[in-house]
Design an enzyme around this catalytic site. Structure first.
Site, PDB file in Angstrom:
ATOM      1  N   SER A  14     -67.267  22.294 -16.457  1.00 35.68           N
ATOM      2  CA  SER A  14     -68.148  22.959 -15.485  1.00 35.68           C
ATOM      3  C   SER A  14     -67.776  22.622 -14.043  1.00 35.68           C
ATOM      4  CB  SER A  14     -69.603  22.556 -15.733  1.00 35.68           C
ATOM      5  OG  SER A  14     -70.411  23.107 -14.708  1.00 35.68           O
ATOM      6  N   SER A  16     -69.906  23.343 -11.685  1.00 38.08           N
ATOM      7  CA  SER A  16     -71.194  23.250 -10.974  1.00 38.08           C
ATOM      8  C   SER A  16     -71.364  21.938 -10.209  1.00 38.08           C
ATOM      9  CB  SER A  16     -72.362  23.472 -11.936  1.00 38.08           C
ATOM     10  OG  SER A  16     -72.379  24.816 -12.350  1.00 38.08           O
ATOM     11  N   LYS A  67     -78.778  28.745 -23.152  1.00 40.72           N
ATOM     12  CA  LYS A  67     -79.532  29.681 -22.299  1.00 40.72           C
ATOM     13  C   LYS A  67     -80.712  30.345 -23.017  1.00 40.72           C
ATOM     14  CE  LYS A  67     -75.840  30.659 -19.046  1.00 40.72           C
ATOM     15  NZ  LYS A  67     -74.897  31.639 -18.489  1.00 40.72           N
ATOM     16  N   ASP A 103     -78.355  34.760 -13.445  1.00 38.10           N
ATOM     17  CA  ASP A 103     -77.114  35.382 -13.931  1.00 38.10           C
ATOM     18  C   ASP A 103     -77.061  36.874 -13.612  1.00 38.10           C
ATOM     19  OD1 ASP A 103     -75.778  33.215 -14.993  1.00 38.10           O
ATOM     20  OD2 ASP A 103     -76.568  33.496 -17.035  1.00 38.10           O
ATOM     21  N   GLY A 127     -70.305  40.023 -26.672  1.00 34.62           N
ATOM     22  CA  GLY A 127     -71.145  38.843 -26.857  1.00 34.62           C
ATOM     23  C   GLY A 127     -72.605  39.232 -27.036  1.00 34.62           C
ATOM     24  N   GLY A 129     -75.033  36.328 -26.570  1.00 32.25           N
ATOM     25  CA  GLY A 129     -75.729  35.113 -26.130  1.00 32.25           C
ATOM     26  C   GLY A 129     -76.415  35.344 -24.785  1.00 32.25           C
ATOM     27  N   ARG A 151     -69.075  39.161 -32.395  1.00 29.64           N
ATOM     28  CA  ARG A 151     -68.535  38.667 -33.671  1.00 29.64           C
ATOM     29  C   ARG A 151     -69.584  38.775 -34.778  1.00 29.64           C
ATOM     30  NH1 ARG A 151     -66.890  32.453 -33.691  1.00 29.64           N
ATOM     31  NH2 ARG A 151     -69.067  32.347 -33.014  1.00 29.64           N
ATOM     32  N   THR A 152     -70.790  38.257 -34.512  1.00 34.09           N
ATOM     33  CA  THR A 152     -71.861  38.351 -35.500  1.00 34.09           C
ATOM     34  C   THR A 152     -72.589  39.670 -35.272  1.00 34.09           C
ATOM     35  OG1 THR A 152     -72.070  35.960 -35.301  1.00 34.09           O
ATOM     36  CG2 THR A 152     -73.839  37.090 -36.480  1.00 34.09           C
ATOM     37  N   ALA A 210     -66.977  36.485 -17.680  1.00 31.49           N
ATOM     38  CA  ALA A 210     -68.083  35.590 -17.306  1.00 31.49           C
ATOM     39  C   ALA A 210     -67.616  34.139 -17.215  1.00 31.49           C
ATOM     40  CB  ALA A 210     -69.226  35.709 -18.304  1.00 31.49           C
TER      41      ALA A 210
HETATM   42  P1  ATR Z   1     -74.769  31.576 -24.109  1.00 32.52           P
HETATM   43  O1  ATR Z   1     -76.178  31.737 -24.555  1.00 32.52           O
HETATM   44  O2  ATR Z   1     -74.629  30.508 -23.075  1.00 32.52           O
HETATM   45  O3  ATR Z   1     -74.126  32.871 -23.677  1.00 32.52           O
HETATM   46  P2  ATR Z   1     -74.044  31.502 -26.898  1.00 32.52           P
HETATM   47  O4  ATR Z   1     -75.394  31.967 -27.293  1.00 32.52           O
HETATM   48  O5  ATR Z   1     -73.428  30.388 -27.684  1.00 32.52           O
HETATM   49  O6  ATR Z   1     -73.985  31.019 -25.389  1.00 32.52           O
HETATM   50  O7  ATR Z   1     -73.097  32.774 -26.891  1.00 32.52           O
HETATM   51  C1  ATR Z   1     -71.723  32.685 -26.986  1.00 32.52           C
HETATM   52  C2  ATR Z   1     -71.163  34.061 -27.378  1.00 32.52           C
HETATM   53  O8  ATR Z   1     -69.742  33.909 -27.589  1.00 32.52           O
HETATM   54  C3  ATR Z   1     -71.736  34.622 -28.664  1.00 32.52           C
HETATM   55  O9  ATR Z   1     -71.820  36.031 -28.528  1.00 32.52           O
HETATM   56  C4  ATR Z   1     -70.668  34.244 -29.708  1.00 32.52           C
HETATM   57  O10 ATR Z   1     -70.601  35.112 -30.833  1.00 32.52           O
HETATM   58  P3  ATR Z   1     -71.552  34.892 -32.129  1.00 32.52           P
HETATM   59  O11 ATR Z   1     -72.865  35.518 -31.785  1.00 32.52           O
HETATM   60  O12 ATR Z   1     -70.853  35.569 -33.223  1.00 32.52           O
HETATM   61  O13 ATR Z   1     -71.638  33.393 -32.325  1.00 32.52           O
HETATM   62  C5  ATR Z   1     -69.407  34.406 -28.891  1.00 32.52           C
HETATM   63  N1  ATR Z   1     -68.299  33.609 -29.437  1.00 32.52           N
HETATM   64  C6  ATR Z   1     -68.118  32.285 -29.336  1.00 32.52           C
HETATM   65  N2  ATR Z   1     -66.964  31.906 -29.950  1.00 32.52           N
HETATM   66  C7  ATR Z   1     -66.404  33.051 -30.453  1.00 32.52           C
HETATM   67  C8  ATR Z   1     -65.206  33.337 -31.173  1.00 32.52           C
HETATM   68  N3  ATR Z   1     -64.337  32.378 -31.498  1.00 32.52           N
HETATM   69  N4  ATR Z   1     -64.952  34.623 -31.513  1.00 32.52           N
HETATM   70  C9  ATR Z   1     -65.819  35.623 -31.165  1.00 32.52           C
HETATM   71  N5  ATR Z   1     -66.980  35.411 -30.466  1.00 32.52           N
HETATM   72  C10 ATR Z   1     -67.265  34.150 -30.119  1.00 32.52           C
END
Ligand code: ATR
Length: 267
Positions: A14, A16, A67, A103, A127, A129, A151-152, A210
């Protein structure tokens, strides 16, 4: 001394602490304020926040993966952060922890600086998250149609349903038409990985990352090679930090000033 902190896991990367301490110095308040990074795992989060509530911590900047998780531990949540369902900034007001989201400003301001009005544009958000949530809720307010790929798949689907966006799987990226690509995943932060195949990137795209790291991410390198316009995570960091600094210290400083401090570190 008044303490401000960034919490995350990992948090070593970070910028920050460097950024906020440099701003305190420039403002001449570094004898009162100090900022440090604390690695807090998801299982330690509740205890960390309980300790902070009664302590000397004034401001807490929240990064991956907390977050969304912090919301349930806060005493009050600002309406914008509540609607987004993600908090990147916590202020300790007389032992009450209040959550905010800066953000959205970090995302919308750099986009508007490049495109002017965002009305009628289409954005692909990678993403689901906290950073993705900020984009998925704030972009439609600017008239942008939002597509989410994650991914999910279930997380993309439920965010799309909440935010009035469309969801897709990561293997469909080459079938999507968009003007703005916003990578709100942590992919590319610690290594050279990217979720976006090179052939997806076009010269008329605006590609916004980001995350930030000392060297350029693979996504931004590929985007530049395709002739696209790029925005690095440093700009999001600078614009969201302006809001945090105001909330923590009361000082309203310009984003350009913050960006100069960040760029000086990177050169
Ligand atoms: P934040 O809330 O700070 O954004 P987070 O909730 O951990 O952090 O979100 C991270 C994002 O990166 C998620 O969308 C995650 O995908 P999943 O929902 O499938 O977990 C994505 N991410 C992290 N590592 C990844 C990887 N190796 N391949 C694809 N997506 C990934």
């Amino acid at each position: 001394m008044i303490k401000c902190q960034v919490i995350g896991d990992p948090v070593r990367h970070s910028l920050s602490p460097y950024l906020h301490n440099a701003v305190y110095k420039q403002l001449g308040i570094d004898d009162k304020y100090v900022f440090d990074a604390v690695r807090v795992s998801p299982s330690e989060l509740a205890n960390y926040l309980a300790r902070s509530r009664g302590g000397i911590v004034r401001g807490i900047s929240v990064t991956v993966p907390h977050k969304v998780g912090v919301l349930q531990h806060l005493d009050e949540i600002d309406p914008l952060a509540q609607r987004i369902g993600a908090v990147n900034t916590i202020v300790n007001e007389n032992n009450a922890l209040i959550g905010y989201n800066t953000d959205t400003v970090g995302i919308i301001t750099p986009l508007k600086q490049r495109l002017g009005s965002l009305r009628g544009k289409t954005a692909l958000v990678l993403g689901a998250g906290g950073a993705a949530r900020a984009a998925a809720f704030s972009l439609p307010d600017e008239g942008v149609t939002v597509h989410i790929a994650n991914r999910t798949a279930e997380r993309a689907e439920s965010l799309a349903a909440e935010a009035d966006a469309h969801s897709h799987s990561l293997d469909e990226l080459d079938q999507l038409d968009f003007d703005i690509l916003f990578n709100a995943t942590s992919v590319g932060m610690q290594d050279d990985a990217t979720l976006v195949p090179k052939q997806v990137l076009k010269s008329d795209h605006l590609v916004f990352e980001a995350v930030y790291k000392t060297t350029e991410t693979t996504l931004l390198k590929d985007a530049k090679a395709a002739g696209a316009t790029t925005i690095s995570g440093l700009e999001m960091l600078a614009h969201q930090a302006v809001g945090q600094i105001k909330l923590y210290t009361g000082y309203d400083i310009g984003a350009d000033f913050v960006l100069e401090i960040l760029k000086a570190k990177h050169e």
